[in-house]
Design an enzyme around this catalytic site. Structure first.
Site, mmCIF file in Angstrom:
data_model
loop_
_atom_site.group_PDB
_atom_site.id
_atom_site.type_symbol
_atom_site.label_atom_id
_atom_site.label_comp_id
_atom_site.label_asym_id
_atom_site.label_seq_id
_atom_site.Cartn_x
_atom_site.Cartn_y
_atom_site.Cartn_z
ATOM 1 C CG ASP A 79 -7.471 -2.500 -6.927
ATOM 2 O OD1 ASP A 79 -6.508 -2.323 -7.687
ATOM 3 O OD2 ASP A 79 -7.544 -3.448 -6.123
ATOM 4 C CG HIS A 128 -3.414 -3.488 -6.553
ATOM 5 N ND1 HIS A 128 -4.170 -4.326 -7.324
ATOM 6 C CD2 HIS A 128 -2.109 -3.807 -6.824
ATOM 7 C CE1 HIS A 128 -3.372 -5.112 -8.044
ATOM 8 N NE2 HIS A 128 -2.121 -4.817 -7.753
ATOM 9 C CD GLU A 141 -8.552 -8.635 -3.937
ATOM 10 O OE1 GLU A 141 -9.465 -7.801 -4.106
ATOM 11 O OE2 GLU A 141 -7.657 -8.868 -4.763
ATOM 12 C CB THR A 145 -13.405 -8.356 -5.195
ATOM 13 O OG1 THR A 145 -14.706 -7.766 -5.043
ATOM 14 C CG2 THR A 145 -12.883 -8.814 -3.848
HETATM 15 ZN ZN LIG Z 1 -6.074 -4.989 -6.748
#
Ligand SMILES: [Zn+2]
Length: 267
Positions: free
Chosen positions: A168, A158, A120, A55
């Site tokens: 991330d 991601h 997340e 996050t």
């Molecule tokens: Zn992300």
């Protein structure tokens, strides 16, 4: 006559309303312009990949609020948010597109929000991931892959799908632990060096990376498979050379990529 209904009548009415509401939740979405003549020859559109994020925020509550609100930089969401203590919150129906992937590419797929489940992890981007959080993630991955028939290898970062924009989850994310639990692709520890003539760019593309910006894709690969945050070195151009200097894959990049390619080819 008594205008107030007996309590049992009200109870039955409430139960009936609840039944109708739950039926509505599963009713097909139809156009009012067309007659409904259902065909059995279809199947659900399936998520094919699971995308993991951190996050990059200071707290679970802050992340939860962001994933549910209109933000200054546009709305974002994910299907799931996992707290450091292992609590799992679901924010979006698995059949719906959550807005977590953004512009990117993976294995030729161009709209990853269409094709994925987004998870997340509450993490500020610089701290280690909590044990209880990874335990919960592994339980959730098992549940999702089982119920939605998503291949267990199809769990990605991601940054894998958007290497020029995203980094991330961070290099601290325990991909080896996920691989031990059976999720994501992972090189074998005893993989031999890559042979002469091996093409690491083709192997990166076969894995799923968009190699348009090769340096960015290799950086994402290194973060994921080597746990390091480093832009790969660009070779020094020879005197008088023109064009973009080539990205340098080192022996370890080549060894890991060769083994992942072999696994992908079933060898
Ligand atoms: Zn992300």
């Amino acid at each position: 006559m008594n205008r107030h209904r007996a309590p049992w009548v009200r109870g039955v009415a409430l139960a009936l309303a609840a039944t109708l509401l739950s039926a509505c939740a599963n009713a097909p979405q139809r156009s009012p312009l067309a007659a409904w003549s259902p065909s059995p020859n279809h199947d659900a559109r399936q998520a094919q990949v699971i995308v993991l994020h951190h996050t990059q925020m200071d707290s679970f509550d802050e992340a939860l609020a962001t994933l549910k609100s209109a933000n200054d930089h546009g709305r974002v969401s994910a299907h799931y948010l996992i707290a450091e203590d292992g609590r799992i919150v679901q924010l979006v129906d698995e059949r719906a597109r959550a807005w977590h992937a953004g512009v990117g590419r993976w294995r030729g797929m161009g709209d990853l929000n269409d094709a994925s489940i987004g998870i997340e992890l509450d993490n500020d981007g610089s701290e280690p991931f909590a044990e209880a959080q990874i335990d919960a993630l592994i339980r959730l991955l098992d549940d999702l892959c089982t119920r939605l028939a998503i291949p267990r290898t199809a769990v990605i970062a991601h940054a894998d799908l958007a290497p020029t924009r995203k980094a991330d989850p961070s290099a601290q994310f325990p991909w080896a632990r996920l691989a031990n639990a059976g999720f994501g692709e992972w090189p074998r520890a005893d993989a031999p060096p890559a042979p002469e003539g091996f093409d690491p760019v083709l192997a990166l593309a076969l894995l799923g990376y968009d190699t348009t910006d090769l340096a960015a894709s290799l950086a994402a690969f290194r973060r994921r498979f080597r746990g390091v945050d480093s832009r790969p070195p660009i070779s020094t151009p020879a005197a008088g050379a023109v064009g973009i200097p080539p990205v340098v894959f080192d022996d370890e990049d080549r060894r890991l990529l060769f083994d992942l390619q072999q696994q992908r080819l079933g060898r």
